[in-house]
Write a protein that holds these residues in place. Structure first.
Motif: not given
Length: 448
Positions: A363-388
């Motif tokens: 998950i990279v360089a996304n604009d994640i805005v105005d959600n109940g939860t922006g990102i919910s992680l239940g795995t070994d994901a790679s999350v970088s350079n996002n606007e949360v």
């Protein structure tokens, strides 16, 4: 009609490609650049491109196709045969991978170069009064033009045809009959508008409507279907399946520039591009959601959707807008699931992105805005350079060992939140500021 290139293989190009492949006087330098040079020289259709790339990789010391398929380059060390350098093999494999998952988004219409043309008019002024009658009379490569009117029928197509409305698509309406022919998978009767059976069919410029309990506007089984500029209205979702399209059985599909209030499902070994589509539904229970499953490879770009549900397969999402999901806008789950999402706008949903079940997610360089939860992680994901930002919770760590770095996590109710299960994330170089609560965790949970 659209001036699109022909979906059918071009026999002249095929002949020239075959001649080039069997040439014995190519130097290694010519071979090294030959792939790109040949593809640039000829207007290769998607089908021809795939066959050409397959033959390129299947050569076995110049003796023809390998029985083992396309997965491994053959040994071609014989003198005076085509010499594939490391660079050439890498280029061919890269292009093969792209062509397998990304099909030309501007395909040609069958019939554009010599096929017969058939006119369908509901008022009897054309060659046929129904689409099915025109299909039955047509031959591979023909074009069927549907004039404004309402056509209540279920159409089966097993030929390489172009079927397109003539005029504003809202005036060319196919009504799915409630008492018409139906499919019967798993004991459930499903009404349909079009059933495409292993054909390279281009279908566009129509409105497809239905209101039955279980309805699919287009069922595509195999072939290389192109669904473009369709308007799908199946009413309010009451039961599954109720879908814009089901694409399965090794189909290589293009789905572009459609409007729909229903879902798309991708089945076994599908290769598809989904681009420029727009939801007309208010939320993910009655809107445009793409389901990716099994061994599908799907690229989604430039769409406005209620959501993407990836359970199996490989998905690439770029520059989409995902919004108004009453669950998770981008749900990534299953240990055979691979998803890369970049430069998407994900907003106004219960959860923006969620991962679970051993899925591999980048998950990279996304604009994640105005959600109940922006990102919910239940795995070994790679999350970088996002606007949360401006979410109830910015990033929630549920389980696993995700890598979270270089993100801007600002103006959320809670910046980083931890669940009750053990999690060992790597959290580096994130901007964490102006959140009502910076970090939140249940009592006894160790925050890294």
């Amino acid at each position: 009609m659209n001036d699109e290139r022909d979906l059918r293989p071009d026999k002249e190009i095929d002949s020239r490609v075959n001649s080039w492949l069997t040439a014995t006087d190519l130097s290694s330098d010519e071979a090294d650049s030959g792939l790109d040079r040949l593809l640039d020289e000829f207007p290769v259709t998607p089908q021809t491109r795939r066959r050409f790339l397959g033959r390129w990789l299947e050569r076995d010391e110049g003796t023809g196709r390998r029985a083992t398929g396309r997965d491994h380059p053959p040994n071609v060390n014989r003198r005076n045969r085509l010499m594939l350098s490391v660079t050439a093999i890498t280029a061919a494999l890269a292009i093969l991978a792209v062509s397998a998952s990304v099909i030309d988004s501007d395909p040609v219409t069958p019939g554009a170069e010599g096929g017969a043309s058939h006119i369908v008019a509901a008022d009897g002024t054309g060659d046929f009064a129904t689409i099915q009658a025109a299909v039955d009379a047509a031959a591979d490569g023909d074009t069927i033009t549907v004039m404004p009117g309402t056509y209540t029928e279920s159409v089966v197509i097993d030929k390489d045809l172009a079927v397109a409305g003539d005029g504003p698509r809202e005036d060319v309406v196919v009504m799915i009959p409630k008492d018409g022919p139906s499919l019967d998978p798993d004991g459930r009767l499903i009404s349909y508008g079009f059933q495409l059976l292993g054909a390279d069919t281009s279908l566009g410029g129509l409105t497809i409507k239905g209101s039955g309990l279980r309805t699919i506007a287009v069922v595509a089984e195999g072939g290389s279907p192109v669904l473009h500029e369709l308007s799908i209205d199946l009413g309010k979702l009451t039961a599954w399946p109720r879908a814009f399209a089901w694409i399965g059985d090794d189909a290589q599909a293009i789905v572009r520039d459609n409007e729909s209030n229903a879902e798309i499902g991708m089945g076994d070994d599908v290769r598809a591009t989904v681009t420029g589509n727009v939801t007309t539904g208010p939320d993910a229970t009655n809107g445009f959601v793409v389901f990716v499953s099994d061994e599908a490879v799907v690229e989604l770009s430039g769409n406005r959707l209620n959501g993407v549900f990836a359970h199996g397969g490989t998905s690439q999402l770029d520059q989409n807008e995902l919004l108004d999901a009453d669950g998770c806008a981008l749900e990534i789950t299953g240990n055979k699931t691979v998803v890369t999402a970049s430069a998407n706008s994900i907003h106004s949903s219960e959860t923006g992105v969620c991962t679970s079940g051993g899925a591999a997610a980048t998950i990279v360089a996304n604009d994640i805005v105005d959600n109940g939860t922006g990102i919910s992680l239940g795995t070994d994901a790679s999350v970088s350079n996002n606007e949360v930002h401006e979410n109830g919770t910015g990033i929630l760590f549920r389980v696993g060992s995700p890598t979270v770095e270089g993100n801007s996590v600002t103006d959320n109710g809670v910046g980083l939140a931890f669940g009750s299960l053990p999690t060992t994330p790597s959290i580096n170089d994130n901007e964490l500021c102006q959140n009502a609560t910076g970090v939140e965790a249940p009592q006894g949970v160790v925050v890294p």
